[in-house]
Design an enzyme around this catalytic site. Structure first.
Site, PDB file in Angstrom:
ATOM      1  N   VAL A 117      54.951  47.109  41.008  1.00  0.00           N
ATOM      2  CA  VAL A 117      54.815  45.876  39.730  1.00  0.00           C
ATOM      3  C   VAL A 117      56.051  45.555  39.255  1.00  0.00           C
ATOM      4  CG1 VAL A 117      53.359  44.005  38.017  1.00  0.00           C
ATOM      5  CG2 VAL A 117      52.282  46.160  40.106  1.00  0.00           C
ATOM      6  N   PRO A 118      56.965  44.570  40.090  1.00  0.00           N
ATOM      7  CA  PRO A 118      58.330  44.424  38.966  1.00  0.00           C
ATOM      8  C   PRO A 118      58.818  43.466  38.163  1.00  0.00           C
ATOM      9  CG  PRO A 118      57.938  43.401  41.313  1.00  0.00           C
ATOM     10  CD  PRO A 118      56.675  44.004  41.172  1.00  0.00           C
ATOM     11  N   CYS A 119      58.235  44.072  37.061  1.00  0.00           N
ATOM     12  CA  CYS A 119      58.235  43.099  36.008  1.00  0.00           C
ATOM     13  C   CYS A 119      59.783  43.233  35.906  1.00  0.00           C
ATOM     14  CB  CYS A 119      57.492  43.473  34.592  1.00  0.00           C
ATOM     15  SG  CYS A 119      58.088  45.384  33.910  1.00  0.00           S
ATOM     16  N   HIS A 120      60.661  43.588  36.061  1.00  0.00           N
ATOM     17  CA  HIS A 120      62.243  44.173  36.006  1.00  0.00           C
ATOM     18  C   HIS A 120      63.118  42.629  36.385  1.00  0.00           C
ATOM     19  CE1 HIS A 120      61.497  46.108  39.658  1.00  0.00           C
ATOM     20  NE2 HIS A 120      63.133  46.169  39.974  1.00  0.00           N
ATOM     21  N   ARG A 121      62.260  41.884  37.492  1.00  0.00           N
ATOM     22  CA  ARG A 121      62.700  40.683  37.798  1.00  0.00           C
ATOM     23  C   ARG A 121      61.820  39.499  37.588  1.00  0.00           C
ATOM     24  NH1 ARG A 121      59.802  43.036  43.883  1.00  0.00           N
ATOM     25  NH2 ARG A 121      61.433  44.539  44.114  1.00  0.00           N
TER      26      ARG A 121
END
Length: 161
Positions: A117-121
């Site tokens: 769940v790419p919160c880093h994006r």
């Protein structure tokens, strides 16, 4: 609860799962006594492929508990393509709630399924690296990795914290 551990290029990852789904992927410094399951080992395999640059999306069963708003944010995060970033303001507009930037940032901070769940994006306005519970240096590495993998996105190689 089932546990698998993975030594990644950016630190040890612990995968926590039930018999049917993964509910946590996070970094740890702890010594882990693994108790793997089919699901946690499938997740580990897919994460290895991601770090090798061979996988851009994940298809193992996953779920995390949270409020309806948090789940809405986490679902929208999964719509950000690998190698791309968006700002918190853009994410707020996508969620039809342009004033919810702080609430969205708080939901990102509660994300227990890091990487998939790419919160880093999600980045700050003007391309600034902000807000990643696992550390901004990891966020930078992940974004650079995805940029190399896809030949898309914004470079953070020379980013100064």
């Amino acid at each position: 609860m089932f546990l698998s551990a993975l030594e990644s290029p950016i630190g040890k990852i612990i995968i926590k799962a039930t018999e049917i789904e993964v509910f946590s992927i996070n970094f740890t410094e702890d010594i882990i006594e693994e108790n793997p399951s089919k699901i946690s080992e499938l997740t580990k395999k897919q994460l290895i492929e991601y770090f090798e640059g061979k996988r851009k999306s994940f298809d193992f069963p996953m779920d995390q508990s949270g409020t309806d708003f948090q789940k809405k944010v986490w679902l929208e995060l999964q719509n950000i393509p690998t190698g791309n970033t968006i700002s918190y303001a853009t994410l707020a507009k996508r969620l039809a709630n342009p004033l919810a930037i702080r609430a969205i940032a708080a939901a990102n901070g509660k994300n227990k399924l890091l990487l998939v769940v790419p919160c880093h994006r999600v980045i700050g306005s003007g391309g600034k690296l902000v807000g990643f519970s696992a550390g901004l240096w990891r966020k930078k590495w992940l974004l650079e990795h995805e940029t190399r993998m896809t030949m898309l996105g914004q470079s953070f190689l020379n980013y100064k914290f």
